[in-house]
Motif scaffolding. Structure first.
Motif, PDB file in Angstrom:
ATOM      1  N   ALA A 289       3.404  10.450   2.364  1.00 37.49           N
ATOM      2  CA  ALA A 289       3.614   9.172   1.643  1.00 37.49           C
ATOM      3  C   ALA A 289       4.889   8.375   2.278  1.00 37.49           C
ATOM      4  O   ALA A 289       5.046   7.181   2.348  1.00 37.49           O
ATOM      5  CB  ALA A 289       3.254   9.059   0.409  1.00 37.49           C
ATOM      6  N   LEU A 290       6.024   9.347   1.857  1.00 37.95           N
ATOM      7  CA  LEU A 290       7.374   8.905   1.842  1.00 37.95           C
ATOM      8  C   LEU A 290       7.736   8.470   3.335  1.00 37.95           C
ATOM      9  O   LEU A 290       8.483   7.355   3.558  1.00 37.95           O
ATOM     10  CB  LEU A 290       8.410   9.862   1.551  1.00 37.95           C
ATOM     11  CG  LEU A 290       9.911   9.545   1.167  1.00 37.95           C
ATOM     12  CD1 LEU A 290      10.060   8.184   0.430  1.00 37.95           C
ATOM     13  CD2 LEU A 290      10.849  10.610   0.934  1.00 37.95           C
ATOM     14  N   LEU A 291       7.362   9.228   4.160  1.00 38.15           N
ATOM     15  CA  LEU A 291       7.323   8.965   5.786  1.00 38.15           C
ATOM     16  C   LEU A 291       6.833   7.820   6.045  1.00 38.15           C
ATOM     17  O   LEU A 291       7.741   6.875   6.673  1.00 38.15           O
ATOM     18  CB  LEU A 291       6.698  10.120   6.257  1.00 38.15           C
ATOM     19  CG  LEU A 291       6.479   9.976   7.963  1.00 38.15           C
ATOM     20  CD1 LEU A 291       7.993  10.217   8.561  1.00 38.15           C
ATOM     21  CD2 LEU A 291       5.790  11.103   8.701  1.00 38.15           C
TER      22      LEU A 291
ATOM     23  N   LEU B 166       0.746  -1.167  -0.012  1.00 36.55           N
ATOM     24  CA  LEU B 166      -0.342   0.081  -0.030  1.00 36.55           C
ATOM     25  C   LEU B 166       0.911   1.320   0.031  1.00 36.55           C
ATOM     26  O   LEU B 166       0.523   2.322  -0.660  1.00 36.55           O
ATOM     27  CB  LEU B 166      -0.893  -0.033   1.143  1.00 36.55           C
ATOM     28  CG  LEU B 166      -1.728   1.037   1.283  1.00 36.55           C
ATOM     29  CD1 LEU B 166      -2.948   1.412   0.197  1.00 36.55           C
ATOM     30  CD2 LEU B 166      -2.818   0.849   2.626  1.00 36.55           C
ATOM     31  N   ALA B 167       2.106   1.131   0.668  1.00 36.20           N
ATOM     32  CA  ALA B 167       3.001   2.425   0.670  1.00 36.20           C
ATOM     33  C   ALA B 167       3.530   2.564  -0.682  1.00 36.20           C
ATOM     34  O   ALA B 167       3.550   3.791  -0.887  1.00 36.20           O
ATOM     35  CB  ALA B 167       3.873   2.267   1.862  1.00 36.20           C
ATOM     36  N   ASP B 168       3.697   1.506  -1.334  1.00 31.20           N
ATOM     37  CA  ASP B 168       4.326   1.770  -2.660  1.00 31.20           C
ATOM     38  C   ASP B 168       3.406   2.293  -3.582  1.00 31.20           C
ATOM     39  O   ASP B 168       3.584   3.227  -4.346  1.00 31.20           O
ATOM     40  CB  ASP B 168       4.663   0.424  -3.133  1.00 31.20           C
ATOM     41  CG  ASP B 168       5.501   0.630  -4.347  1.00 31.20           C
ATOM     42  OD1 ASP B 168       6.398   1.127  -4.625  1.00 31.20           O
ATOM     43  OD2 ASP B 168       5.014  -0.407  -5.445  1.00 31.20           O
ATOM     44  N   ARG B 169       2.302   1.864  -3.491  1.00 37.51           N
ATOM     45  CA  ARG B 169       0.951   2.542  -4.187  1.00 37.51           C
ATOM     46  C   ARG B 169       0.749   3.882  -3.933  1.00 37.51           C
ATOM     47  O   ARG B 169       0.402   4.820  -4.930  1.00 37.51           O
ATOM     48  CB  ARG B 169      -0.130   1.505  -4.170  1.00 37.51           C
ATOM     49  CG  ARG B 169      -1.009   1.547  -5.402  1.00 37.51           C
ATOM     50  CD  ARG B 169      -2.259   0.850  -5.214  1.00 37.51           C
ATOM     51  NE  ARG B 169      -3.207   1.660  -4.256  1.00 37.51           N
ATOM     52  CZ  ARG B 169      -4.289   1.403  -3.913  1.00 37.51           C
ATOM     53  NH1 ARG B 169      -4.932   0.268  -4.644  1.00 37.51           N
ATOM     54  NH2 ARG B 169      -4.991   2.360  -3.328  1.00 37.51           N
ATOM     55  N   GLU B 170       0.930   4.085  -2.584  1.00 39.17           N
ATOM     56  CA  GLU B 170       0.520   5.611  -2.284  1.00 39.17           C
ATOM     57  C   GLU B 170       1.558   6.573  -2.685  1.00 39.17           C
ATOM     58  O   GLU B 170       1.469   7.668  -3.157  1.00 39.17           O
ATOM     59  CB  GLU B 170       0.410   5.630  -0.586  1.00 39.17           C
ATOM     60  CG  GLU B 170      -0.688   4.992  -0.097  1.00 39.17           C
ATOM     61  CD  GLU B 170      -2.112   6.194  -0.662  1.00 39.17           C
ATOM     62  OE1 GLU B 170      -2.794   5.739  -1.661  1.00 39.17           O
ATOM     63  OE2 GLU B 170      -2.021   7.086  -0.102  1.00 39.17           O
ATOM     64  N   LEU B 171       2.920   6.018  -2.755  1.00 36.42           N
ATOM     65  CA  LEU B 171       3.889   6.820  -3.078  1.00 36.42           C
ATOM     66  C   LEU B 171       3.599   7.197  -4.707  1.00 36.42           C
ATOM     67  O   LEU B 171       3.942   8.651  -5.237  1.00 36.42           O
ATOM     68  CB  LEU B 171       5.168   6.034  -3.214  1.00 36.42           C
ATOM     69  CG  LEU B 171       6.047   6.238  -2.005  1.00 36.42           C
ATOM     70  CD1 LEU B 171       7.438   5.379  -1.994  1.00 36.42           C
ATOM     71  CD2 LEU B 171       6.410   7.658  -1.336  1.00 36.42           C
ATOM     72  N   ARG B 172       3.276   6.144  -5.445  1.00 31.00           N
ATOM     73  CA  ARG B 172       2.941   6.645  -6.785  1.00 31.00           C
ATOM     74  C   ARG B 172       1.564   7.345  -6.986  1.00 31.00           C
ATOM     75  O   ARG B 172       1.547   8.318  -7.630  1.00 31.00           O
ATOM     76  CB  ARG B 172       2.587   5.143  -7.508  1.00 31.00           C
ATOM     77  CG  ARG B 172       4.059   4.540  -8.051  1.00 31.00           C
ATOM     78  CD  ARG B 172       3.665   3.191  -8.819  1.00 31.00           C
ATOM     79  NE  ARG B 172       3.554   2.089  -7.961  1.00 31.00           N
ATOM     80  CZ  ARG B 172       2.572   1.270  -7.709  1.00 31.00           C
ATOM     81  NH1 ARG B 172       1.137   1.785  -8.668  1.00 31.00           N
ATOM     82  NH2 ARG B 172       2.344   0.352  -7.145  1.00 31.00           N
ATOM     83  N   ARG B 173       0.713   7.142  -6.324  1.00 29.35           N
ATOM     84  CA  ARG B 173      -0.336   8.032  -6.293  1.00 29.35           C
ATOM     85  C   ARG B 173      -0.203   9.502  -5.918  1.00 29.35           C
ATOM     86  O   ARG B 173      -0.950  10.390  -6.577  1.00 29.35           O
ATOM     87  CB  ARG B 173      -1.483   7.574  -5.332  1.00 29.35           C
ATOM     88  CG  ARG B 173      -2.957   8.154  -5.441  1.00 29.35           C
ATOM     89  CD  ARG B 173      -4.145   7.561  -4.362  1.00 29.35           C
ATOM     90  NE  ARG B 173      -3.669   7.686  -2.988  1.00 29.35           N
ATOM     91  CZ  ARG B 173      -4.012   8.921  -2.563  1.00 29.35           C
ATOM     92  NH1 ARG B 173      -4.772   9.962  -3.140  1.00 29.35           N
ATOM     93  NH2 ARG B 173      -3.658   9.193  -1.130  1.00 29.35           N
TER      94      ARG B 173
ATOM     95  N   ARG C 166       2.663  11.000  -6.382  1.00 25.72           N
ATOM     96  CA  ARG C 166       3.780  11.566  -6.628  1.00 25.72           C
ATOM     97  C   ARG C 166       3.720  12.897  -7.361  1.00 25.72           C
ATOM     98  O   ARG C 166       2.550  13.219  -7.899  1.00 25.72           O
ATOM     99  CB  ARG C 166       4.487  10.518  -7.831  1.00 25.72           C
ATOM    100  CG  ARG C 166       5.713  11.073  -8.326  1.00 25.72           C
ATOM    101  CD  ARG C 166       6.190   9.986  -9.393  1.00 25.72           C
ATOM    102  NE  ARG C 166       6.576   8.632  -8.563  1.00 25.72           N
ATOM    103  CZ  ARG C 166       6.435   7.604  -9.216  1.00 25.72           C
ATOM    104  NH1 ARG C 166       6.276   7.166 -10.210  1.00 25.72           N
ATOM    105  NH2 ARG C 166       6.961   6.309  -8.432  1.00 25.72           N
ATOM    106  N   GLY C 167       4.471  13.781  -7.114  1.00 25.67           N
ATOM    107  CA  GLY C 167       4.192  15.370  -7.643  1.00 25.67           C
ATOM    108  C   GLY C 167       3.484  15.949  -6.949  1.00 25.67           C
ATOM    109  O   GLY C 167       3.474  17.162  -7.176  1.00 25.67           O
TER     110      GLY C 167
END
Lengths: 378, 528
Positions: free
Chosen positions: B108-110, B90-97, B99-100
């Motif tokens: 999300a990175l935290l 989920l974290a990985d997906r949140e990073l993508r969601r 992004r920018g």
């Protein structure tokens, strides 16, 4: 005689499945019945001025006690004794006070008029002439004080230096053969087994194995009939609005006030709400330390007190009386109850209770019992 | 310890025993998983940093026996790894969601970093054994480890059957000794529930001290000369430390407490409820019921639903300010109190461990900052009850007052019209357990009777947890709590019946042993 053929190794037991565990848990849960209890009364302190009492009475004990009384309708009471040590702040009640109760199994709350005292309660039958037959004696309960101690003596003591305590020797842990459970969750433990894939998804909030209402619906509680002493509520027994208030409730308040009116000036504590004063002509406890300062004329002696809270004063006595109705009983678990327009929580064992101030005039409590039938509450 | 006075930070880590092997996954098991990720691992990482920096931190940590058992349970450890894998996906997906998006991407990175750290700490550093991790900090002098009653039974309401209390307390000590190889000196009384006479049982179990709420000391008899600023010794020498109300209010209070600061992360806004159901569905337990995922992107901001994005930098600035305020207030308090001729003052600040990190996201950083600030020169130092008792071989003798740290300070939160039905059943079962233990005293431990007897004790202990009436009263998950009480009483009754009929079914017993498996060394003679 020939030798018996050698025994072959028995088949290893089949591994457990998650469904088997669930089914077992459900089966055992559904078979639960409250255990039979002896004749007993137990006190628990709620806070400095409130305690909780629960009791149970074996029918034979009750009948034997009745036989000892020359009274057709004895009262079932909890008789509270103040067993505080000498020197306890406040006024130690020198005589017991009674709280009337009903039913062979039940519970009640008792509000006290001062904190920091210790009590023991006798469960028994009270007949005419204040004859009392003891059924059981409770544990002692010590109510906490409400404020700092007046005792400011000082002494020091060395603190406890434990030696290595003698623990019980470790016993052999139960070790069910782990291989029996190996197949439960192949691979990652949290993944359901393939054989369980047909199961409906489990609700996070209400997991399927703990459907409370389903289990309660099939529980067979050992109901006692009214003749055995426990008050099952029968809707047909409701009184019409014009009928007078049952004597018991008003009589309790009346007795309380009448006795307090006779209180000697030297004693100043009042018994807790719902309690009767000491039996016979023995001195009553003292008035509360926080008595209401307002002065209203005392009611005529013997009148029924119908206010939920009032105060009255005389030259040497100030009183504050709170009268309450405490309705309690038992029904089949799973039913809904509405008393006097308010939903009442039915506990998982079917018991329920309701406390409310005693209103002016006759007390009529409309009671509605609802039961689920064909997906409808009726 | 040469300071004027001491601050005793005491954390109580406890969760009820929740383990459901009869289900592939179970919602309430997430309570443990969330506590590991958000509270226990951050606490361990904080201690690692303090140790690396040679900060002479002194912290008291209570680990309840049920928590120790769950943290060491292979099934729950495996399920935690599965849970963590899902969270990292989920974290990985949140990073993508995100992004920018400068508002949410840093948060999300935290979370990704936090989850990576949890995985590293849990699996790589300590191989899944978090109690062992805490033991290393105790060995290194940063922690004093203590424990609690076996299943966190609320002792004041179990005392009608004295052996029920005795079993809870002695078994709690026994579990601790089994886990850590030494007895605990202190006990965290469940819910700080104390009644007069309990100290006798504590002495029998080898406990030197316990904690009570403020009024347990303030209303002690005779009146404690130093009030809450010093512990008192009961008649048998077991010592009671009282909670300092100011320490509590500044951290716990909803209105005045630090955790309500507008810059701190909001607990309630969660993508489990904010995102479109199709987006979040793969991360829901049953694929349809929204739950808290732990991904929360907003700060408290203020009342109402209009929340601003979380800003970690500003939040950490507030942590620093709050920690400085907290330590300054404690310093002022000990300066006001001392130095004097009597014992040195000690301010006791006990908290639930799960407050730090789970409920108060920035809590671990607050705790670390406080401990670092206490390291400086000044009138106050961090200390534990054992440190204090080593300096003060005698104390004022007084009998603490019955009390708890629950609402209103006594027993009402656990004994009320919604929960009073429990106690007749618990007390009857405890009495019955004594009968069984006497009757089957000669049964060998590994016989069917011996095993069934121990399993009956486990069922009784699990039914006695204070958590169930607490949850019923709180109104959250109350159906679950009610079912747990009923199920454990039912299992006790089943085993009682099987023993009395001499009809113990081994397969059923095995199943119960597997489902309710804490306390393998429970000794039924505790009930005799």
């Amino acid at each position: 005689m020939t030798d018996a053929p050698p025994l072959s190794d028995p088949d290893p037991p089949a591994p457990f499945t998650a469904r088997e565990l669930r089914d077992l848990a459900t089966e055992i849960g559904a078979a639960f019945e409250p255990a039979a209890t002896p004749t007993e009364v137990v006190l628990l302190d709620v806070d400095p001025t409130r305690l909780h009492a629960y009791w149970s009475i074996v029918a034979a004990d009750l009948n034997a006690a009745r036989d000892q009384l020359n009274d057709d309708s004895p009262d079932l009471v909890l008789r509270f004794h103040d067993v505080s040590p000498r020197g306890t702040p406040g006024t130690r009640a020198e005589v017991p006070f009674d709280v009337e109760i009903q039913g062979r199994r039940g519970a009640t709350y008792v509000d006290l008029w001062q904190a920091g005292h210790s009590y023991v309660a006798d469960l028994g039958l009270r007949g005419g002439g204040d004859h009392f037959v003891l059924l059981a004696r409770s544990n002692q309960v010590d109510q906490p004080p409400l404020g700092p101690s007046a005792d400011d003596s000082y002494a020091e003591i060395g603190h406890f230096e434990p030696e290595i305590p003698a623990f019980p020797a470790l016993t052999i842990p139960p070790t069910p053969d782990p291989s029996l459970f190996d197949g439960l969750f192949p691979g990652r433990a949290a993944e359901p087994p393939a054989s369980e894939s047909d199961d409906p998804p489990e609700s996070p909030e209400t997991p399927d194995v703990v459907e409370v209402t389903d289990v309660l619906d099939v529980m067979e509680f050992p109901f006692v009939t009214e003749s055995e002493g426990f008050p099952l509520i029968d809707p047909s027994s409701l009184r019409p609005a014009s009928e007078a208030m049952p004597a018991g409730i008003g009589a309790t308040a009346t007795t309380t006030v009448k006795t307090l009116g006779d209180t000697p000036a030297a004693t100043t504590d009042a018994p807790p709400p719902g309690a009767r004063s000491a039996p016979g002509d023995t001195p009553a406890p003292d008035a509360p330390a926080t008595a209401n300062e307002s002065r209203v004329p005392p009611p005529p002696t013997g009148s029924v007190i119908t206010l939920s809270s009032f105060s009255l004063g005389q030259e040497a006595v100030e009183l504050e009386v709170h009268a309450e109705i405490h309705v309690f009983g038992r029904t089949r678990p799973g039913r809904r109850l509405i008393i006097d327009g308010r939903p009442v929580t039915v506990r998982p064992d079917g018991t329920f209770s309701l406390r409310r101030p005693l209103p002016r005039g006759a007390v009529v409590l409309p009671l509605i019992v609802e039961e689920e039938s064909e997906d409808e509450w009726r | 310890m040469t300071a004027y006075g001491y601050l005793c930070l005491a954390l109580h880590a406890h969760l009820p025993y929740i383990r459901h092997p009869e289900h592939g996954s179970f919602f309430e098991e997430r309570w443990l998983f969330e506590a590991i990720t958000e509270s226990y691992v951050p606490l361990i990482r904080m201690l690692e940093r303090l140790r690396a920096d040679a900060v002479p931190a002194r912290l008291t940590l209570s680990l309840s026996p049920t928590l120790i058992a769950m943290l060491r349970d292979p099934l729950l450890q495996a399920r935690y790894r599965t849970h963590l894998d899902g969270m990292r996906r989920l974290a990985d997906r949140e990073l993508r969601r995100t992004r920018g998006d400068s508002r949410f991407a840093p948060t999300a990175l935290l979370y990704e970093e936090m989850l990576d750290a949890a995985a590293g700490t849990f699996d790589q550093t300590y191989r899944g054994d978090l109690p062992a991790a805490f033991a290393t900090f105790a060995d290194d002098g940063l922690l004093d480890l203590i424990t609690s009653a076996a299943t966190h039974g609320y002792l004041p309401l179990l005392r009608a059957e004295p052996n029920a209390v005795r079993a809870q307390v002695l078994l709690g000590q026994s579990c601790f000794r089994t886990a850590f190889g030494r007895p605990a000196n202190g006990i965290w009384l469940p819910e700080c529930g104390y009644y007069r006479g309990l100290e006798t049982v504590l002495e029998d179990a080898g406990f030197r001290y316990f904690f009570v709420d403020s009024h347990g000391i303030e209303n002690a008899r005779p009146r404690p000369r130093m009030g809450l600023a010093a512990p008192v010794a009961c008649a048998n020498g077991v010592v009671a430390f009282g909670r300092d109300p100011d320490c509590s209010r500044q951290v716990w209070s909803r209105d005045e407490g630090y955790p309500g600061d507008p810059w701190y992360r909001d607990f309630h806004r969660d993508i489990g409820f904010d995102l479109d159901i199709e987006t979040i569905r793969p991360f829901l337990l049953d694929g349809k019921t929204r739950i808290h995922t732990g991904f929360k992107y907003h700060r408290i901001t203020g009342p109402g639903d209009d929340k601003q994005p979380y800003n970690r930098t500003r939040a950490l600035e507030r942590v620093r300010a709050h920690a400085e305020h907290f330590v300054r207030e404690r310093r002022n308090a000990v300066v006001r109190l001392g130095p004097g001729p009597g014992p040195k003052p000690i301010l006791v600040a006990p908290y639930d461990a799960e407050l730090f990190g789970h409920w108060w996201f920035e809590g671990p950083q607050f705790l670390e900052t406080v401990l670092r600030l206490l390291n400086g020169e000044g009138p106050i130092a961090a200390g534990t009850p054992d440190d204090y008792l080593a300096l003060h071989p005698s104390l004022q003798r007084a009998a603490p007052s019955p009390s708890s740290w629950g609402e209103k300070g006594f027993n009402e939160f656990w004994l009320n019209e919604g929960t009073d039905w429990i106690y007749p059943h618990l007390n009857a079962a405890a009495r019955r357990m004594g009968d069984l233990a006497r009757h089957f005293a000669a049964a060998p431990p590994d016989s069917l009777h011996g095993r069934a007897l121990r399993q009956a004790a486990r069922s009784l202990l699990l039914a006695q947890a204070s958590d169930w009436p607490f949850i019923m009263r709180s109104g959250t998950s109350s159906d679950y709590a009610l079912a747990r009480v009923r199920d454990h009483l039912a299992r006790f009754q089943y085993l009682d019946d099987a023993l009395c009929r001499d009809s113990v079914d081994e397969r059923r017993l095995q199943a119960l042993e597997f489902m309710d498996n804490p306390f393998p060394d429970v000794d039924p003679s505790l009930y005799v």
